[in-house]
Write a protein that holds these residues in place. Structure first.
Motif, PDB file in Angstrom:
ATOM      1  N   ARG A 179       2.129   1.569  -3.626  1.00 35.41           N
ATOM      2  CA  ARG A 179       1.061   2.032  -4.521  1.00 35.41           C
ATOM      3  C   ARG A 179       0.754   3.510  -4.272  1.00 35.41           C
ATOM      4  O   ARG A 179       0.571   4.293  -5.204  1.00 35.41           O
ATOM      5  CB  ARG A 179      -0.210   1.208  -4.317  1.00 35.41           C
ATOM      6  N   ARG A 201       0.837  -1.205   0.000  1.00 34.14           N
ATOM      7  CA  ARG A 201       0.000   0.000   0.000  1.00 34.14           C
ATOM      8  C   ARG A 201       0.869   1.252   0.000  1.00 34.14           C
ATOM      9  O   ARG A 201       0.526   2.249  -0.636  1.00 34.14           O
ATOM     10  CB  ARG A 201      -0.926  -0.014   1.218  1.00 34.14           C
ATOM     11  N   TRP A 214      -3.224  -1.394 -12.534  1.00 40.84           N
ATOM     12  CA  TRP A 214      -3.145  -0.943 -11.152  1.00 40.84           C
ATOM     13  C   TRP A 214      -3.990  -1.792 -10.216  1.00 40.84           C
ATOM     14  O   TRP A 214      -3.714  -1.869  -9.025  1.00 40.84           O
ATOM     15  CB  TRP A 214      -3.627   0.511 -11.053  1.00 40.84           C
ATOM     16  N   GLN A 259       1.164   6.426  -7.020  1.00 39.32           N
ATOM     17  CA  GLN A 259       0.022   7.271  -7.357  1.00 39.32           C
ATOM     18  C   GLN A 259       0.398   8.742  -7.232  1.00 39.32           C
ATOM     19  O   GLN A 259       0.019   9.569  -8.067  1.00 39.32           O
ATOM     20  CB  GLN A 259      -1.168   6.935  -6.458  1.00 39.32           C
ATOM     21  N   ILE A 264       2.326  -3.146 -10.400  1.00 41.17           N
ATOM     22  CA  ILE A 264       2.784  -1.851 -10.899  1.00 41.17           C
ATOM     23  C   ILE A 264       4.300  -1.692 -10.823  1.00 41.17           C
ATOM     24  O   ILE A 264       4.836  -0.683 -11.272  1.00 41.17           O
ATOM     25  CB  ILE A 264       2.100  -0.686 -10.157  1.00 41.17           C
ATOM     26  N   LEU A 284       4.431  -6.851  -6.883  1.00 42.66           N
ATOM     27  CA  LEU A 284       3.355  -5.900  -7.098  1.00 42.66           C
ATOM     28  C   LEU A 284       3.259  -5.563  -8.597  1.00 42.66           C
ATOM     29  O   LEU A 284       4.254  -5.175  -9.200  1.00 42.66           O
ATOM     30  CB  LEU A 284       3.648  -4.631  -6.288  1.00 42.66           C
TER      31      LEU A 284
END
Length: 343
Positions: free
Chosen positions: A54, A51, A332, A58, A102, A100
């Protein structure tokens, strides 16, 4: 041992390779410190790391254009978890999660390296775990001290907390348990779960230092053995070792298959003295010790510069990494649901 991500950030802030003009940058580095979130007892919180990553991506993708031009193909991340960018300390759960999505186009600088493993991206740069250079330097003993210990190891053989059966360590393969069961009473083997205050000094008095895999194939003992001139006995099938162009691992170490642990005494006692001396002379080379460490301030040829060498070898970036306007490759929303939860 996860502190490489912090020291790499500090190094780059003052490094001459850094540019303040993003248009002339070959690489973009995103410091996240994904291993700094720990429970009060020191255990990692693997569900938080994805998290964090990500959230960071972002932020940079919505604030600047550089991530979106390549979807991260010219970005690198330092991910020193037990299983790298799979963000877990237990192999089964790491494999289930995978890298992950991404991060699939990014370059991963990670302590974890194991051939044909889902947690190792093609093109990843494998690095040593962090070991405190100043502390190790302060514990050096005279070079002419006799190496009176034949085989040395301090660490866990069983992990009953993560392994209720109490019969295995190392992801169920039992390499460490086999060391204990076969050699706990062997006078040539100085092995114990106790971690003495003379640990660093003892390694400098040993000829061979065992470096068996734990939950993951890598271990800080590898760094310690090289720094203290103790021949590393690497017991970790398919391990990918750091900086192979700077450190001739086959020449300085001994590789033992996990299934051959019961034969360790025979394997090590059969190595000719002249081979041992040659390995020790190679280990005495200061350049090899330096390549395994993250000193403050940085030194030529140290681990920081080995990482830069690895990044430089991946240049120039091919034009194919740049996406057309509006083009998307990465998803994503892919990955385990738990990794997608908001803060």
């Amino acid at each position: 041992m996860f502190a490489a991500e912090i020291y790499m950030h500090r190094f780059l802030l003052s490094s001459p390779v850094r540019t303040l003009n993003p248009e002339e940058a070959d690489w973009f580095y995103t410091p996240i410190y994904a291993t700094c979130d720990l429970t009060p007892t020191g255990l990692p919180l693997p569900f938080k790391s994805p998290r964090m990553v990500r959230s960071a991506i972002q932020l940079i993708s919505s604030s600047w254009p550089y991530w979106n031009r390549t979807e991260g193909a010219n970005h690198f991340f330092v991910v020193p978890h037990d299983f790298g960018a799979c963000f877990h300390y237990q192999e089964e759960k790491a494999i289930e999660r995978g890298i992950l999505p991404i991060l699939q186009r990014a370059t991963l600088v990670q302590t974890f390296g194991q051939r044909n493993h889902v947690c190792l991206n093609e093109g990843s740069i494998t690095i040593p775990p962090y070991a405190p250079p100043q502390k190790m330097q302060a514990r050096q003993i005279p070079l002419d001290t006799p190496r009176s210990i034949f085989v040395y190891f301090r660490g866990l053989f069983y992990d009953v907390n993560n392994d209720p059966e109490g019969g295995y360590y190392a992801s169920g393969r039992g390499a460490r348990a086999a060391v204990w069961e076969n050699f706990k009473n062997n006078p040539l083997f100085d092995i114990s779960t106790e971690h003495p205050t003379t640990y660093y000094e003892d390694m400098q008095r040993a000829i061979f230092c065992l470096c068996p895999l734990g939950w993951a194939p890598w271990s800080p003992r590898l760094v310690e053995a090289v720094v203290f001139g103790c021949i590393p006995v690497i017991i970790a099938d398919d391990i990918v070792l750091p900086f192979a162009d700077a450190i001739p691992w086959e020449e300085i170490g001994v590789f033992v298959a996990e299934e051959d642990v019961p034969k360790l005494d025979t394997i090590l006692t059969s190595i000719p003295p002249e081979v041992i001396l040659r390995k020790q002379r190679l280990l005495a080379n200061p350049s090899m010790k330096r390549a395994m460490l993250f000193p403050q301030p940085a030194l030529p040829g140290d681990a920081f510069h080995q990482i830069l060498n690895g990044l430089a070898r991946k240049l120039p970036h091919q034009k194919s990494i740049y996406l057309k306007p509006g083009e998307k490759i990465l998803n994503w929303t892919a990955g385990p649901v738990g990794d997608l939860k908001p803060w």
